[in-house]
Design an enzyme around this catalytic site. Structure first.
Site, PDB file in Angstrom:
ATOM      1  N   HIS A   1      14.400 -15.345  11.366  1.00  0.00           N
ATOM      2  CA  HIS A   1      14.034 -15.364  12.789  1.00  0.00           C
ATOM      3  C   HIS A   1      12.529 -15.485  13.016  1.00  0.00           C
ATOM      4  O   HIS A   1      12.111 -16.030  14.034  1.00  0.00           O
ATOM      5  CB  HIS A   1      14.512 -14.082  13.484  1.00  0.00           C
ATOM      6  CG  HIS A   1      15.991 -14.012  13.665  1.00  0.00           C
ATOM      7  ND1 HIS A   1      16.604 -13.217  14.609  1.00  0.00           N
ATOM      8  CD2 HIS A   1      17.002 -14.633  13.009  1.00  0.00           C
ATOM      9  CE1 HIS A   1      17.910 -13.354  14.536  1.00  0.00           C
ATOM     10  NE2 HIS A   1      18.190 -14.207  13.557  1.00  0.00           N
TER      11      HIS A   1
ATOM     12  N   CYS B   1       0.878  -1.172   0.000  1.00  0.00           N
ATOM     13  CA  CYS B   1       0.000   0.000   0.000  1.00  0.00           C
ATOM     14  C   CYS B   1       0.914   1.219   0.000  1.00  0.00           C
ATOM     15  O   CYS B   1       2.124   1.079  -0.216  1.00  0.00           O
ATOM     16  CB  CYS B   1      -1.003  -0.019   1.161  1.00  0.00           C
ATOM     17  SG  CYS B   1      -0.318   0.179   2.809  1.00  0.00           S
TER      18      CYS B   1
HETATM   19  C1  RB5 Z   1      -3.958   5.488   0.757  1.00  0.00           C
HETATM   20  O1  RB5 Z   1      -4.037   6.873   0.565  1.00  0.00           O
HETATM   21  C2  RB5 Z   1      -3.044   5.183   1.947  1.00  0.00           C
HETATM   22  O2  RB5 Z   1      -3.639   5.621   3.133  1.00  0.00           O
HETATM   23  C3  RB5 Z   1      -2.720   3.720   2.015  1.00  0.00           C
HETATM   24  O3  RB5 Z   1      -2.140   3.324   0.809  1.00  0.00           O
HETATM   25  C4  RB5 Z   1      -1.770   3.286   3.092  1.00  0.00           C
HETATM   26  O4  RB5 Z   1      -0.621   4.078   3.094  1.00  0.00           O
HETATM   27  C5  RB5 Z   1      -2.357   3.119   4.431  1.00  0.00           C
HETATM   28  O5  RB5 Z   1      -1.724   2.630   5.384  1.00  0.00           O
END
Ligand code: RB5
Length: 149
Positions: free
Chosen positions: A98, A65
Site C-alpha cells: 500500500h 535501533c
Molecule cells: C539508544 O539507547 C536508543 O535510544 C536508540 O537505540 C533508539 O531506541 C532511539 O529511538
C-alpha cells in the site's frame, strides 16, 4: 536489488545477523555501519541510509535501533524515503503493497531475531500494488501545509 542496512549501537548485533543472513540468501547488501558496538547517534546512520536510497545506490533499506523509533524518524526526514517501523510481517507486507515503503525499521530491543527476519522477508518479497495507492504515495513526497482533500 541492492539492500543497504544501518543501525545504532543498540542494534549492532541484529544488524550483523540480518546482514549475514541476507547475504546467505543471495542478496547484495551494503552495511553502512556502525562498524563497532560503541555508542553512536542514530540520526547519523539514518541520514546515511536515506541518502544511498535516495540517490539510487540501494533500492531498499533496513534501519535498526533499540526501539526502531529514532532511526525511522531520521530516515523519514528525507522526502524520498518511506520508512515503515514494524514488529510483525503483515505490516511489513502492507508497507510495500500500500505504501511502497523503500525502507523497513525494526527495534532490536523489542523484536527478536526470527521475527525481524520474517519482517524483512515479507518486505523484500512484496511488490507495490500501485493503482489507488499511487496518488497517495506520490503525495508523501510532496507534503503541503494546506488541506488538499
Ligand atoms: C539508544 O539507547 C536508543 O535510544 C536508540 O537505540 C533508539 O531506541 C532511539 O529511538
Amino acid at each position: 536489488m541492492r539492500i543497504a542496512i544501518a543501525s545504532d549501537h543498540a542494534a549492532f548485533e541484529l544488524k550483523a545477523e540480518l546482514r549475514d543472513w541476507l547475504m546467505e540468501e543471495g542478496h547484495e547488501v551494503a552495511d553502512l555501519g556502525p562498524d563497532t558496538p560503541d555508542s553512536v547517534d542514530y540520526p547519523d546512520f539514518g541520514y546515511r541510509l536515506a541518502n544511498v536510497i535516495a540517490d539510487g545506490t540501494a533500492q531498499r533499506g533496513i534501519a535498526l535501533c533499540g526501539s526502531g523509533l529514532g532511526i525511522s524518524m531520521s530516515v523519514n526526514r528525507h522526502p524520498a524515503l518511506r520508512c515503515a517501523l514494524v514488529s510483525e510481517p503483515l505490516s511489513a507486507r502492507l508497507a510495500r503493497e500500500h505504501n511502497d515503503a523503500n525502507c523497513l525499521a525494526i527495534g532490536a530491543r523489542l523484536t527478536g531475531t526470527d521475527m525481524a527476519k520474517a519482517c524483512v522477508a515479507a518486505f523484500l518479497a512484496t511488490e507495490f500494488a500501485a493503482g489507488r495507492h499511487q496518488r497517495r504515495v506520490d503525495k508523501l513526497s510532496d507534503p503541503q501545509i494546506e488541506d488538499r482533500s
